[in-house]
Design a protein around this motif. Structure first.
Motif, PDB file in Angstrom:
ATOM      1  N   GLU A  76       0.843  -1.205   0.000  1.00  0.00           N
ATOM      2  CA  GLU A  76       0.000   0.000   0.000  1.00  0.00           C
ATOM      3  C   GLU A  76       0.875   1.251   0.000  1.00  0.00           C
ATOM      4  OE1 GLU A  76      -3.189  -0.445  -0.246  1.00  0.00           O
ATOM      5  OE2 GLU A  76      -3.488  -2.489   0.484  1.00  0.00           O
ATOM      6  N   THR A  77       0.285   2.345  -0.431  1.00  0.00           N
ATOM      7  CA  THR A  77       0.976   3.638  -0.427  1.00  0.00           C
ATOM      8  C   THR A  77       0.420   4.577   0.642  1.00  0.00           C
ATOM      9  OG1 THR A  77      -0.567   4.513  -2.049  1.00  0.00           O
ATOM     10  CG2 THR A  77       1.457   3.528  -2.911  1.00  0.00           C
ATOM     11  N   ASN A  78      -0.747   4.229   1.225  1.00  0.00           N
ATOM     12  CA  ASN A  78      -1.365   5.108   2.240  1.00  0.00           C
ATOM     13  C   ASN A  78      -2.307   4.270   3.105  1.00  0.00           C
ATOM     14  OD1 ASN A  78      -2.825   5.324  -0.545  1.00  0.00           O
ATOM     15  ND2 ASN A  78      -4.414   5.664   0.985  1.00  0.00           N
ATOM     16  N   ASP A 131       4.560  -1.149   3.369  1.00  0.00           N
ATOM     17  CA  ASP A 131       4.432   0.247   2.937  1.00  0.00           C
ATOM     18  C   ASP A 131       5.423   0.499   1.794  1.00  0.00           C
ATOM     19  OD1 ASP A 131       4.537   2.950   2.548  1.00  0.00           O
ATOM     20  OD2 ASP A 131       4.684   3.465   4.671  1.00  0.00           O
ATOM     21  N   VAL A 132       4.915   0.510   0.571  1.00  0.00           N
ATOM     22  CA  VAL A 132       5.822   0.601  -0.587  1.00  0.00           C
ATOM     23  C   VAL A 132       6.302   2.021  -0.887  1.00  0.00           C
ATOM     24  CG1 VAL A 132       5.008  -1.513  -1.691  1.00  0.00           C
ATOM     25  CG2 VAL A 132       3.851   0.642  -2.200  1.00  0.00           C
ATOM     26  N   THR A 133       5.906   2.998  -0.069  1.00  0.00           N
ATOM     27  CA  THR A 133       6.457   4.347  -0.270  1.00  0.00           C
ATOM     28  C   THR A 133       7.787   4.512   0.471  1.00  0.00           C
ATOM     29  OG1 THR A 133       5.336   5.307   1.659  1.00  0.00           O
ATOM     30  CG2 THR A 133       4.148   5.372  -0.451  1.00  0.00           C
ATOM     31  N   GLY A 149       9.434  -2.567  -0.230  1.00  0.00           N
ATOM     32  CA  GLY A 149       8.646  -2.585  -1.467  1.00  0.00           C
ATOM     33  C   GLY A 149       9.445  -2.890  -2.713  1.00  0.00           C
TER      34      GLY A 149
END
Ligand code: CTP
Ligand code: CA
Length: 220
Positions: free
Chosen positions: A151-153, A175-177, A182
């Protein structure tokens, strides 16, 4: 060399792992894909084999080699991955869905290479693919099924919603941000999400994270 403290932990288990991206054909030379490298699923397959499990890896298109000692079924599309995973689940005791499955596929892939002069590719009609994790969870009975959420958020809220929607036993939320987590990264910062609660894991290499996941699968 110190003996592996987890040696034999998964002896007698038959572990199915989906990994990598899928490629959805537009025509014979073009596809829709995604950035998954397949690293996490390959780490899981290697670790499960090291812990004594019999491993089937259903692997989408990737340049990485499957680990030694693992049965690998190579697939291209979401539909092929779905069919291979459901067939392999017949004889599995655990399933871990780490693949980045395409959510949509072209409705009518062309049977010949489209030519830009007279067959402009300015739009592609898409249809949703089948959800492998949800379908395995529906038929799992007492077998254990684990999914991933990249997810990004709103990471944990999305992961908890996915756990319920898919009906699986656990979600590994990623968390891929973050730069330490990620796509393409060698490490991941993940949370282990079950109906019993949420456990934060430290930043780990994918090989170490694979071990942590498999220990928790064993402890279910
Ligand atoms: N998954 C699957 N089959 C699909 C789509 C997803 O098995 N057709 C699995 C993935 O392997 C992962 C989990 O479902 O273990 C969550 O994938 P994700 O893409 O995060 O969930 P979606 O339900 O597709 O939701 P969205 O992409 O909208 O966030
Ligand atoms: Ca998706």
């Amino acid at each position: 060399l110190r003996p592996d403290p987890d040696a034999g932990l998964l002896a007698g288990e038959r572990v199915l792992i989906t990994a990598g991206p899928t490629h959805e054909p537009i025509d014979p030379v073009r596809y829709i894909g995604n950035r998954s490298s397949g690293k996490m699923g390959i780490s899981l397959a290697r670790a499960a084999h090291e812990l004594g499990a019999e491993v089937t890896l259903v692997l989408g298109p990737t340049s990485l080699e499957p680990p030694e000692g693992v049965r690998c079924i190579a697939v291209e599309t979401a539909q092929e991955m779905h069919d291979a995973a459901l067939a392999a689940f017949d004889s599995a005791s655990v399933a871990i869905c780490s693949a980045a499955v395409a959510d949509y596929t072209p409705r009518n892939p062309a049977d010949h290479k489209l030519k830009k002069a007279n067959e402009p590719l300015d739009r592609i009609e898409l249809v949703q693919t089948a959800d492998i994790l949800a379908d395995l969870s529906r038929i799992k009975g007492r077998r254990r099924v684990v999914g991933f959420a990249a997810e990004t958020n709103d990471l944990l809220a999305h992961a908890q919603a996915k756990l319920e929607r898919k009906g699986c036993d656990a979600i590994v939320a990623n968390d891929v941000t973050r730069s330490d987590s990620g796509f393409g990264s060698d490490t991941d910062k993940a949370w282990w999400v079950t109906s019993a609660g949420t456990e934060e894991l430290p930043t780990l290499t994918k090989d170490r994270l694979a071990r942590e996941i498999l220990r928790r699968v064993h402890d279910f």
